[in-house]
Scaffold this motif. Sequence first.
Motif, mmCIF file in Angstrom:
data_model
loop_
_atom_site.group_PDB
_atom_site.id
_atom_site.type_symbol
_atom_site.label_atom_id
_atom_site.label_comp_id
_atom_site.label_asym_id
_atom_site.label_seq_id
_atom_site.Cartn_x
_atom_site.Cartn_y
_atom_site.Cartn_z
ATOM 1 N N THR A 12 3.531 7.981 -8.028
ATOM 2 C CA THR A 12 4.957 7.642 -8.006
ATOM 3 C C THR A 12 5.156 6.229 -8.547
ATOM 4 O O THR A 12 6.097 5.952 -9.295
ATOM 5 N N ARG A 28 -1.236 1.441 -1.385
ATOM 6 C CA ARG A 28 -1.256 2.781 -1.973
ATOM 7 C C ARG A 28 -2.613 3.097 -2.598
ATOM 8 O O ARG A 28 -2.748 4.070 -3.343
ATOM 9 N N ARG A 71 1.380 9.824 -4.067
ATOM 10 C CA ARG A 71 2.053 8.568 -3.712
ATOM 11 C C ARG A 71 1.682 7.470 -4.702
ATOM 12 O O ARG A 71 2.525 6.668 -5.123
ATOM 13 N N LYS A 123 -2.159 11.424 -1.197
ATOM 14 C CA LYS A 123 -2.336 9.999 -1.508
ATOM 15 C C LYS A 123 -2.266 9.755 -3.015
ATOM 16 O O LYS A 123 -1.732 8.728 -3.462
#
Length: 429
Positions: free
Chosen positions: A166, A144, A163, A160
Motif C-alpha cells: 500500500t 511495515r 500492507r 503484511k
Amino acid sequence: MANVVVVGSQWGDEGKGKIVDWLSERADVVVRYQGGHNAGHTLVIDGVSYKLSLLPSGLVRGKFSVIGNGVVVDPHHFVSEVEKIAGQGISVTPEVLRIAENAPLILSLHRELDALREDSNSGLKIGTTRRGIGPAYEDKVGRRAIRVCDLGEPETLRDKIERLLTHHNALRRGMGAVEISAEAIHSELMAVADKILPFMDRVWDLLDERRKRGERILFEGAQGALLDNDHGTYPFVTSSNTVAGQAAPGSGLGPAAIDYVLGITKAYTTRVGEGPFPSEQDNEIGQFLGEKGHEFGVVTGRKRRCGWFDAVIVRQTVRTSGIHGIALTKLDVLDGMDEIQVCVGYELDGQRIDYLPASMGAQSRVKPIYETLDGWKETTAGARSWAELPAQAIKYVRRIEELIGASVAMLSTSPEREDTILVQDPFQD
C-alpha cells in the motif's frame, strides 16, 4: 574480561575487517549490530582474501557469530554470501551463526526504490550503494517491515505484504514505476525462507546467556561514525546509527554490556560517495594515497576520495562514540612522503572552530587549517614493534594521539593479520 565494540571513526573503510579478525581470536562471540550488506570488510588470511559485506567477520575464524536485530538483512544476498565463502572452505551453519528473529528484511522493492531515487532528476544525490538499505530502514521505522520471523508465519505474511505494498506502490506510481504484486513478493520470500529460518533465534536471550557465562563478546560495526544518521554529515549519511552506542539496541543487550570501545582510524582520510570532506586532496597527493592505499570500495568498486588526516572529525567521533582507544591503520601508505599535513582545525566564515558543524551549508563552507609534519623515507610496512618504526613515524602517531584525545591501542602496518603492534589489549578490562 571486557566486551568490545569496534567502530569506524571516520567515513568507513578504515580497516575494520582486519582488526575484527585480529580481535576475534580473543573473543568468544562476534556480533554485527547495524547496517546491511552495504559495507564491505576484507580479511587477508594466509594470503587469501575474504570479502564480506553482511556476514560477521568472525565466521572466517570459526567463531560463533550473530547478526543482530539492528541489521537489515537481504535474504538473497545472505544465501549468496554464504555460498561464496563456502567455496573458499568456510562452512556457515546454524551451529556457528544466528540471525535475530526481529531483524528487518531487504526486498527487491527496496533496491529498486533506492535506485529510482538516486537516478531521479530532482532531489539530492546521497551516493548510496543502491542496495536498498535506506528504504528498508524506512519501513522498519514506519512499522511495515517484513522481518525474519515473518517467514515462519506464512498464514499472516500475505497480509503484511499487502500492507507494505500500500505504501510502496503509491510511491512507485508517483515515480512512474510499474506497481508490484503481492504474489511476486511472496514468491521472492518463499524462495529463500527455508534457507534463512534455520538460523533464526532470540538473539537478545542468547547473547545475555553467553555474557552471563563470562564469554567475551566482540561487537562489529559497519560504515563509520561520520555516516551516523544523527551524528554524521547529514544528509550524506547512512540510514542507521553507526556510533558505538548502537551496539546495545542493535543486539538486544543493555549498555552495561559494553566495556571498551575501539575506534578504527586510518592514518589519512577517505570517503566514498557524496558529501563534505574538508581535508580532501583532489590532486596528485590524493591520487598517490588512493593508488598506494588501493582505495576502492569493497562493495561497489568505486574509487575513494582521499585526503590528509582530519583530527577535528576524529576528535569529535572519539566523544560521540565514547572511544577508549584507537587502532591506527594504513600507516605504511604514508611511507616515503617528504612532508605530511594534518588538519587541526577549521575556518568557518572567518572564525576558527574545532568541530564539524551540523548544518549542510556550514559543512560545505569549512576550510581546513593544517599543521605540517616531517615525513619519513624508511618503511613501516610489516613492523610488529615500536622499535621497528622510523622515529618520525612515531612522532606522527604521538601527534595524532594528542590531537584526538585518545591513545593508540593497536597499530596496523599491513593488511596481514600478524603485522599489528599491540599497545593495549581491549579485552583486558
